[in-house]
Design a protein around this motif. Structure first.
Motif, PDB file in Angstrom:
ATOM      1  N   LYS A   6       2.746   0.813   7.894  1.00 32.23           N
ATOM      2  CA  LYS A   6       1.704   1.329   7.008  1.00 32.23           C
ATOM      3  C   LYS A   6       0.365   1.396   7.727  1.00 32.23           C
ATOM      4  O   LYS A   6      -0.056   0.447   8.387  1.00 32.23           O
ATOM      5  CB  LYS A   6       1.588   0.424   5.782  1.00 32.23           C
ATOM      6  N   ASP A  25       0.746   8.722   4.215  1.00 32.21           N
ATOM      7  CA  ASP A  25       1.004   8.191   2.863  1.00 32.21           C
ATOM      8  C   ASP A  25       2.480   7.854   2.637  1.00 32.21           C
ATOM      9  O   ASP A  25       2.939   7.763   1.500  1.00 32.21           O
ATOM     10  CB  ASP A  25       0.534   9.199   1.813  1.00 32.21           C
ATOM     11  N   VAL A  41       5.767   5.785   2.120  1.00 33.68           N
ATOM     12  CA  VAL A  41       6.123   4.491   1.537  1.00 33.68           C
ATOM     13  C   VAL A  41       7.347   3.958   2.262  1.00 33.68           C
ATOM     14  O   VAL A  41       8.279   4.711   2.574  1.00 33.68           O
ATOM     15  CB  VAL A  41       6.423   4.645   0.027  1.00 33.68           C
ATOM     16  N   ASN A  58      10.576  -2.090  -2.599  1.00 38.66           N
ATOM     17  CA  ASN A  58       9.568  -1.128  -3.073  1.00 38.66           C
ATOM     18  C   ASN A  58      10.115  -0.120  -4.072  1.00 38.66           C
ATOM     19  O   ASN A  58       9.650   1.021  -4.133  1.00 38.66           O
ATOM     20  CB  ASN A  58       8.978  -0.374  -1.875  1.00 38.66           C
ATOM     21  N   ARG A 100       9.853   0.581  -7.327  1.00 38.43           N
ATOM     22  CA  ARG A 100       8.948   1.297  -8.239  1.00 38.43           C
ATOM     23  C   ARG A 100       8.076   2.293  -7.493  1.00 38.43           C
ATOM     24  O   ARG A 100       7.841   3.411  -7.965  1.00 38.43           O
ATOM     25  CB  ARG A 100       8.075   0.298  -9.007  1.00 38.43           C
ATOM     26  N   THR A 101       7.588   1.891  -6.325  1.00 37.82           N
ATOM     27  CA  THR A 101       6.728   2.782  -5.540  1.00 37.82           C
ATOM     28  C   THR A 101       7.515   3.977  -5.021  1.00 37.82           C
ATOM     29  O   THR A 101       7.022   5.110  -5.017  1.00 37.82           O
ATOM     30  CB  THR A 101       6.099   2.014  -4.366  1.00 37.82           C
ATOM     31  N   GLN A 118       7.927   6.910  -7.377  1.00 36.95           N
ATOM     32  CA  GLN A 118       6.742   7.735  -7.599  1.00 36.95           C
ATOM     33  C   GLN A 118       6.255   8.414  -6.330  1.00 36.95           C
ATOM     34  O   GLN A 118       5.196   9.048  -6.329  1.00 36.95           O
ATOM     35  CB  GLN A 118       5.626   6.851  -8.172  1.00 36.95           C
ATOM     36  N   SER A 119       7.018   8.303  -5.248  1.00 38.17           N
ATOM     37  CA  SER A 119       6.536   8.759  -3.942  1.00 38.17           C
ATOM     38  C   SER A 119       7.024  10.157  -3.590  1.00 38.17           C
ATOM     39  O   SER A 119       8.089  10.595  -4.027  1.00 38.17           O
ATOM     40  CB  SER A 119       6.985   7.782  -2.853  1.00 38.17           C
ATOM     41  N   GLN A 158       4.266  -8.723   2.976  1.00 36.75           N
ATOM     42  CA  GLN A 158       3.990  -8.086   1.683  1.00 36.75           C
ATOM     43  C   GLN A 158       4.293  -9.040   0.529  1.00 36.75           C
ATOM     44  O   GLN A 158       3.582  -9.074  -0.476  1.00 36.75           O
ATOM     45  CB  GLN A 158       4.825  -6.808   1.554  1.00 36.75           C
TER      46      GLN A 158
END
Length: 322
Positions: free
Chosen positions: A103, A108, A110, A117, A119-120, A123-124, A202
């Motif tokens: 990162k 951008d 993910v 990750n 949930r992320t 939406q990616s 993380q």
């Protein structure tokens, strides 16, 4: 139907990805790009797909005809492609190289480990698929990181099959060298260590220990088998509970009471984990198929999440087992 394009279609990960996608009920493959194989049938390269597809490689890039692009390119090539081409804004990207796993503010993407990750990822638009060793080792350690239990150096030994080295022949993939043989490579300096540390930090911001990782080349074609040793005074019963709770909602990662072996996961998108306690040492055994859970299967899992499909779609695969 999800319209898919594949860039870099001739390697092992691409072959497995094509196999999964042509049997995926919600996918239509629009193009498979390979400049070195343009005009050739897919089955000329991926011979295991005879009778399953009539698709042909192309050197064209009809990017505006797809919903998602999979990059099965060599490390460094995805970034070069992104810098030299304009990809339509609505097209999602899943990159199987290591170009965007770490990162930073320049991109951008993910990190595409669903067990970390989920949930992320849902939406990616841009997902960086994890490395094979990194997947196997992280899945063995994430529950401990969540409970802030990684406070000493972590010792890892892991052996991988020859497909982990890619399709291009080399001195250490030659049959007469690899057969009945075993060797160490990149000790303490494997390229997947930074992404493992990134994920652990993380969950456990205080994590600052070393991952003493010794990778081995095995004399088999596919799979990764890792043994991880961590010091802890916590009882095994409590540790098993921590792992089962962490992976309770995950379809592909399973905690197994009996000792495990590689054939239980080869040809599947599963990760199996077995835990043992020896004094104050916790032994974590983790195994995956390097081409599926460690690459193409995980990429399809990420696609399913990105397009709001049931996550196991197209991935209920039988292990070789015997």
């Amino acid at each position: 139907m999800i319209k898919v394009g594949i860039i870099g279609g001739a390697g092992y990960t691409a072959g497995e990805l094509i196999r999964l996608l042509i049997n995926h009920p919600d996918v239509e493959i629009k193009f498979i790009n390979s400049s070195s194989n343009a005009g050739n049938k897919i089955t000329d390269v991926h011979e295991g797909l005879y009778g399953e597809t009539d698709l042909v490689f192309t050197d064209e890039l009809p990017l505006d005809t797809v919903d998602v692009i999979f990059f099965c390119t060599a490390h460094g090539d995805t970034k070069k492609f992104m810098e030299s081409h304009t990809i339509p804004e609505n097209v999602k990207i899943i990159d199987l190289s290591m170009d965007y796993r770490i990162k930073d503010e320049s991109h951008d993407f993910v990190y595409g480990l669903p067990e970390l990750n989920r949930r992320t990822i849902c939406q990616s638009k841009h997902v960086a698929n994890p490395g094979c060793f990194a997947t196997c080792i992280q899945l063995g350690l994430l529950p401990l990181a969540k409970h802030l239990m990684l406070n000493d150096d972590v010792m890892v030994n892991a052996i991988t099959g020859s497909t982990g080295a890619g399709v291009k022949p080399g001195a250490t993939t030659h049959f007469s060298w690899r057969n009945n043989n075993m060797s160490v490579y990149k000790p303490f300096a494997h390229q997947h260590v930074p992404e493992i540390k990134q994920s652990l930090k993380q969950l456990q911001n205080s994590f600052n220990s070393e991952i003493d990782f010794i990778p081995y080349r095995g004399d088999f074609a596919r799979g990764i088998f890792a043994t991880i040793v961590v010091k802890t005074k916590v009882e095994l019963e409590e540790i098993v509970k921590i792992y089962k709770e962490y992976y309770a909602e995950d379809s592909f990662t399973h905690i197994v009471e009996k000792n495990i072996d590689l054939k239980q996961v080869v040809n599947t998108n599963k990760c199996l984990i077995h835990l043992e306690k020896h004094g104050d040492k916790l032994l974590i055994i983790s195994c995956i198929d390097n081409l599926l859970k460690g690459a193409s299967g995980q990429a399809v899992h990420n696609m399913n999440l990105m397009f709001n499909l049931e996550e196991t779609t197209g991935l209920m695969l039988k292990p070789s087992a015997f």
